[in-house]
Scaffold this motif. Sequence first.
Motif, PDB file in Angstrom:
ATOM      1  N   THR A 194       1.022  -1.238  -0.066  1.00 39.93           N
ATOM      2  CA  THR A 194      -0.034   0.030   0.094  1.00 39.93           C
ATOM      3  C   THR A 194       0.774   1.232   0.049  1.00 39.93           C
ATOM      4  N   GLY A 195       2.095   1.115   0.539  1.00 40.61           N
ATOM      5  CA  GLY A 195       2.877   2.345   0.502  1.00 40.61           C
ATOM      6  C   GLY A 195       3.516   2.688  -0.677  1.00 40.61           C
ATOM      7  N   ALA A 196       3.514   1.569  -1.617  1.00 40.57           N
ATOM      8  CA  ALA A 196       3.797   1.880  -2.945  1.00 40.57           C
ATOM      9  C   ALA A 196       2.910   2.646  -3.801  1.00 40.57           C
ATOM     10  N   LEU A 197       1.739   2.549  -3.211  1.00 39.12           N
ATOM     11  CA  LEU A 197       0.336   3.562  -4.034  1.00 39.12           C
ATOM     12  C   LEU A 197       0.478   4.742  -3.254  1.00 39.12           C
ATOM     13  N   LYS A 198       1.232   5.196  -2.360  1.00 37.89           N
ATOM     14  CA  LYS A 198       1.084   6.547  -1.587  1.00 37.89           C
ATOM     15  C   LYS A 198       2.146   7.709  -2.418  1.00 37.89           C
ATOM     16  N   THR A 199       1.847   8.835  -2.354  1.00 33.16           N
ATOM     17  CA  THR A 199       2.759   9.810  -2.332  1.00 33.16           C
ATOM     18  C   THR A 199       3.757   9.962  -1.489  1.00 33.16           C
ATOM     19  N   SER A 200       4.973  10.353  -1.555  1.00 28.96           N
ATOM     20  CA  SER A 200       6.125  10.390  -0.845  1.00 28.96           C
ATOM     21  C   SER A 200       5.688  11.317   0.554  1.00 28.96           C
ATOM     22  N   ASN A 201       4.961  12.309   0.520  1.00 32.77           N
ATOM     23  CA  ASN A 201       4.355  13.142   1.522  1.00 32.77           C
ATOM     24  C   ASN A 201       3.654  12.179   2.334  1.00 32.77           C
ATOM     25  N   GLU A 202       2.596  11.272   1.803  1.00 27.47           N
ATOM     26  CA  GLU A 202       1.676  10.416   2.541  1.00 27.47           C
ATOM     27  C   GLU A 202       2.227   9.554   3.436  1.00 27.47           C
ATOM     28  N   ILE A 203       3.309   8.943   2.760  1.00 25.72           N
ATOM     29  CA  ILE A 203       4.228   7.924   3.497  1.00 25.72           C
ATOM     30  C   ILE A 203       4.700   8.193   4.832  1.00 25.72           C
ATOM     31  N   PHE A 204       4.996   9.730   4.910  1.00 24.03           N
ATOM     32  CA  PHE A 204       5.538   9.925   6.180  1.00 24.03           C
ATOM     33  C   PHE A 204       4.505  10.869   7.018  1.00 24.03           C
ATOM     34  N   GLN A 205       3.196  10.649   6.682  1.00 23.91           N
ATOM     35  CA  GLN A 205       2.075  11.444   7.340  1.00 23.91           C
ATOM     36  C   GLN A 205       1.978  10.596   8.556  1.00 23.91           C
ATOM     37  N   MET A 206       1.403  11.506   9.754  1.00 16.67           N
ATOM     38  CA  MET A 206       1.222  10.915  11.018  1.00 16.67           C
ATOM     39  C   MET A 206       0.056  11.691  11.489  1.00 16.67           C
ATOM     40  N   PRO A 207      -1.044  10.707  11.976  1.00 14.38           N
ATOM     41  CA  PRO A 207      -1.079   9.272  11.987  1.00 14.38           C
ATOM     42  C   PRO A 207      -1.213   8.816  10.678  1.00 14.38           C
ATOM     43  N   PRO A 208      -0.412   7.553  10.342  1.00 17.06           N
ATOM     44  CA  PRO A 208      -0.285   7.006   8.880  1.00 17.06           C
ATOM     45  C   PRO A 208      -1.812   6.524   8.461  1.00 17.06           C
ATOM     46  N   THR A 209      -1.990   6.488   7.329  1.00 17.26           N
ATOM     47  CA  THR A 209      -3.123   6.053   6.706  1.00 17.26           C
ATOM     48  C   THR A 209      -3.190   4.722   6.149  1.00 17.26           C
ATOM     49  N   TRP A 210      -4.303   3.999   6.346  1.00 14.56           N
ATOM     50  CA  TRP A 210      -4.366   2.639   6.466  1.00 14.56           C
ATOM     51  C   TRP A 210      -4.538   2.265   4.677  1.00 14.56           C
ATOM     52  N   TRP A 211      -5.113   3.218   4.058  1.00 10.65           N
ATOM     53  CA  TRP A 211      -5.379   2.928   2.543  1.00 10.65           C
ATOM     54  C   TRP A 211      -4.833   4.208   2.135  1.00 10.65           C
ATOM     55  N   PRO A 212      -4.097   4.122   0.739  1.00  6.20           N
ATOM     56  CA  PRO A 212      -3.679   5.728   0.033  1.00  6.20           C
ATOM     57  C   PRO A 212      -5.046   6.584  -0.271  1.00  6.20           C
ATOM     58  N   LEU A 213      -4.778   7.754   0.131  1.00  8.07           N
ATOM     59  CA  LEU A 213      -5.821   8.772  -0.249  1.00  8.07           C
ATOM     60  C   LEU A 213      -6.300   8.691  -1.486  1.00  8.07           C
ATOM     61  N   ASP A 214      -5.368   8.977  -2.300  1.00 12.75           N
ATOM     62  CA  ASP A 214      -5.228   9.006  -3.808  1.00 12.75           C
ATOM     63  C   ASP A 214      -4.164   7.974  -4.312  1.00 12.75           C
ATOM     64  N   PRO A 215      -4.809   6.589  -4.620  1.00  9.72           N
ATOM     65  CA  PRO A 215      -3.757   5.652  -4.998  1.00  9.72           C
ATOM     66  C   PRO A 215      -3.099   5.856  -6.266  1.00  9.72           C
ATOM     67  N   GLN A 216      -1.858   5.809  -6.351  1.00  8.57           N
ATOM     68  CA  GLN A 216      -0.885   6.020  -7.489  1.00  8.57           C
ATOM     69  C   GLN A 216      -0.468   4.880  -8.122  1.00  8.57           C
ATOM     70  N   TRP A 217      -1.463   4.207  -8.964  1.00  8.30           N
ATOM     71  CA  TRP A 217      -1.134   2.988  -9.462  1.00  8.30           C
ATOM     72  C   TRP A 217       0.077   3.176 -10.413  1.00  8.30           C
ATOM     73  N   ASN A 218       0.268   3.982 -10.979  1.00  8.11           N
ATOM     74  CA  ASN A 218       1.415   4.268 -11.810  1.00  8.11           C
ATOM     75  C   ASN A 218       2.863   4.388 -11.265  1.00  8.11           C
ATOM     76  N   ASN A 219       2.773   3.985  -9.814  1.00  6.89           N
ATOM     77  CA  ASN A 219       4.154   3.899  -9.315  1.00  6.89           C
ATOM     78  C   ASN A 219       4.779   2.815  -9.555  1.00  6.89           C
TER      79      ASN A 219
END
Length: 288
Positions: A39-64
């Motif tokens: 799931t971290g591979a679908l997040k943006t770099s900023n969302e990866i460091f977001q606290m508290p962490p998100t259980w699912w990407p807010l805007d999945p980046q499938w092109n990653n």
Amino acid sequence: MFTAAARRRPLVRLVLMAMFCVLFLLSLTTLGPLYWMFTGALKTSNEIFQMPPTWWPLDPQWNNYPQAWSNLNYTLYFSNTVILTVGSVILQLFVSTTAAYALSKLKPVFGSVIFFLFLCTLMVPGIAYLIPQYLTVVDLPLLHLRLIDTWWAVWLPQSAHAFNIILLKGFFDDIPDDLVDAARIDGANAWQIFVRIMLPLAKPALAVVTIFTVVASWKDFLWPLLVLTRDEIQPLMVAIYRFSGLDSMQPLNTIIAGLALASIPPIVLFLVFQRSIVRGISLTGLKG
């Protein structure tokens, strides 16, 4: 563990349910990092460091994932990893099966001493003989060949593992000697007995050794990092580490996507051959 009649008792059911809950929680500790990686591979770099962490990407980046494949030159490094893994498996199966067969059925002189020395090597951490092993591939004894920056520098150290030899020897020991003696009476030599009798009967144990070798070779990092310095022959783990450096300027989500892609083949291999693995482990005595 419990008979069918015992499982109908309320207390036994309660114990089984508690055991199931404990095993389920323990499995989450294993699946949790995998879930975070994919799931971290679908997040943006900023969302990866977001606290508290998100259980699912807010805007999945499938092109990653396709971006990681192209940016990290995955075709080259994936091919290198496959070549290293296949070579390690072939050499490991050849050396381990022949050594185990010799110790089990051919009864060499001082065979018990050799077997004891194999056991002793299991007590030594791999990092302890890292430098002697490196000096060996730098200048191969007797032949005086330099194996650095060749795949043989990875294949040869992985071609023999004491654990696999001991595992296969235990399996060969369980094969009745009467079967081997009958083949000798029929005129079969030692090699024919090994190929036509021992190997076909040892398929479950060979499956276990193969899976162990594939996983160990696929995830190996430190040794290929030391002996494979040329970029065009490095495996995935070394390449991803190199791309994760500050000078590569690769975003973190791309690196995580690369790690997720690298973990897919061993996971698929285990899912496909899990029955053979469980059967081989049960037959070779690797319980608990």
